[in-house]
Design a protein around this motif. Sequence first.
Motif, short mmCIF file in Angstrom:
data_model
loop_
_atom_site.label_atom_id
_atom_site.label_comp_id
_atom_site.label_asym_id
_atom_site.label_seq_id
_atom_site.Cartn_x
_atom_site.Cartn_y
_atom_site.Cartn_z
N TYR A 27 0.84 -1.18 0.00
CA TYR A 27 0.00 0.00 0.00
C TYR A 27 0.89 1.24 0.00
N ARG B 231 -0.88 12.61 5.37
CA ARG B 231 -2.23 13.01 5.82
C ARG B 231 -3.34 12.39 4.99
N LYS B 232 -3.06 11.21 4.41
CA LYS B 232 -4.06 10.47 3.67
C LYS B 232 -4.09 9.03 4.14
N GLY B 233 -5.15 8.30 3.78
CA GLY B 233 -5.20 6.88 4.07
C GLY B 233 -4.39 6.08 3.06
N PRO B 234 -4.00 4.87 3.41
CA PRO B 234 -3.27 4.02 2.46
C PRO B 234 -4.14 3.63 1.27
N LEU C 26 -4.15 0.69 -2.08
CA LEU C 26 -3.50 -0.52 -2.59
C LEU C 26 -2.73 -0.22 -3.86
N LEU D 222 3.68 0.77 2.75
CA LEU D 222 3.42 -0.24 3.77
C LEU D 222 3.22 -1.60 3.12
N ASN E 202 -9.29 -9.55 5.25
CA ASN E 202 -8.72 -8.28 5.70
C ASN E 202 -8.61 -8.20 7.21
N TRP F 149 0.41 -5.86 9.18
CA TRP F 149 1.03 -4.75 8.47
C TRP F 149 2.46 -4.51 8.94
N GLY F 150 3.32 -4.12 7.99
CA GLY F 150 4.59 -3.56 8.35
C GLY F 150 4.41 -2.12 8.81
N ARG G 225 -11.33 15.60 11.41
CA ARG G 225 -9.98 15.34 10.93
C ARG G 225 -8.98 15.42 12.07
N PHE H 7 -13.92 -1.34 8.72
CA PHE H 7 -12.82 -1.60 9.64
C PHE H 7 -12.39 -0.31 10.31
N GLN I 182 -3.01 3.88 13.69
CA GLN I 182 -1.66 3.89 13.13
C GLN I 182 -0.75 4.67 14.05
N LEU J 30 -0.28 -0.40 10.95
CA LEU J 30 -1.72 -0.36 11.18
C LEU J 30 -2.13 -1.54 12.06
N LEU K 232 -5.58 -3.39 13.74
CA LEU K 232 -7.03 -3.46 13.64
C LEU K 232 -7.67 -3.37 15.02
N TYR L 264 -13.91 -4.61 13.47
CA TYR L 264 -14.41 -4.66 12.12
C TYR L 264 -15.87 -5.08 12.15
N PHE M 126 -7.88 5.29 11.30
CA PHE M 126 -8.36 5.15 9.93
C PHE M 126 -9.54 4.20 9.90
N ARG N 242 -14.73 -2.39 2.48
CA ARG N 242 -14.45 -3.35 1.42
C ARG N 242 -15.77 -3.99 1.04
N LYS O 112 -10.16 -4.36 -2.98
CA LYS O 112 -9.18 -3.83 -2.04
C LYS O 112 -9.86 -3.09 -0.91
N LEU O 113 -9.08 -2.74 0.09
CA LEU O 113 -9.55 -1.87 1.16
C LEU O 113 -9.53 -0.43 0.68
N PHE P 175 -9.60 3.34 2.21
CA PHE P 175 -9.40 4.03 3.47
C PHE P 175 -9.92 5.45 3.42
N GLY P 176 -10.37 5.93 4.57
CA GLY P 176 -10.63 7.35 4.73
C GLY P 176 -9.33 8.09 4.95
N SER P 177 -9.41 9.41 5.14
CA SER P 177 -8.21 10.24 5.30
C SER P 177 -7.72 10.29 6.74
#
Lengths: 112, 117
Positions: free
Chosen positions: A36, A41-44, A46, A88, A97, A102-103, B9, B33, B37, B43, B45, B48, B90, B94, B105-106, B108-110
């Motif tokens: 990813y 300031r954003k989400g990951p 893919l 990541l 999921n 995650w790394g 935010r 989910f 972070q 990340l 979890l 979910y 986050f 999905r 894929k997943l 994500f929000g910001s």
Amino acid sequence: QKEVEQDPGPLSVPEGAIVSLNCTYSNSAFQYFMWYRQYSRKGPELLMYTYSSGNKEDGRFTAQVDKSSKYISLFIRDSQPSDSATYLCAMSESGSNYQLIWGAGTKLIIKP
Amino acid sequence: DAGITQSPRYKITETGRQVTLMCHQTWSHSYMFWYRQDLGHGLRLIYYSAAADITDKGEVPDGYVVSRSKTENFPLTLESATRSQTSVYFCASRRIQGISDPSEKLFFGSGTQLSVL
């Protein structure tokens, strides 16, 4: 010891260079491997997905999995300043999921 | 706009206070989910949800509560905030579970940056 290890960086390279990002893992049951990309300031989001061993190519990006060494890599060719982000790795046994491990992410900086 | 949105935010709160982080998605995805972070941890979890009214714990659920009365919303509540809950949160969604289709894929929000003082 963490299940997935990833050098946090930062890794700073000049524009146009080939970048190699890596993760090692300890769980031999992992079969699904993902990369990813996360901008500040954003989400990951893919970038690449690989099942089991082998290579997968998508444009300037190549994902490589070596299950015998428990090592995965992401190569970026002709790197651009827009590739500057945190990368990541994530992996799972079953692909679900909720079981993604995650790394910690590697921060990449591409210098113009 | 289509997508997954998180609010607020940024949030600063004090220890012991209750805080709710909001997550809304417009795709009607089944799965949602919550991750946190933190530097050096990647990340992790928290909770979910497979569908409305179905939720389950993730890796680090202690101190958090979730609900999902509607498919599109998945709020996360810190019942009594602690400093160790300072993090970036986050929300992700999905369409289906499993990964048989690599395009599933997943999303994500910001993120919400939460500071607990």
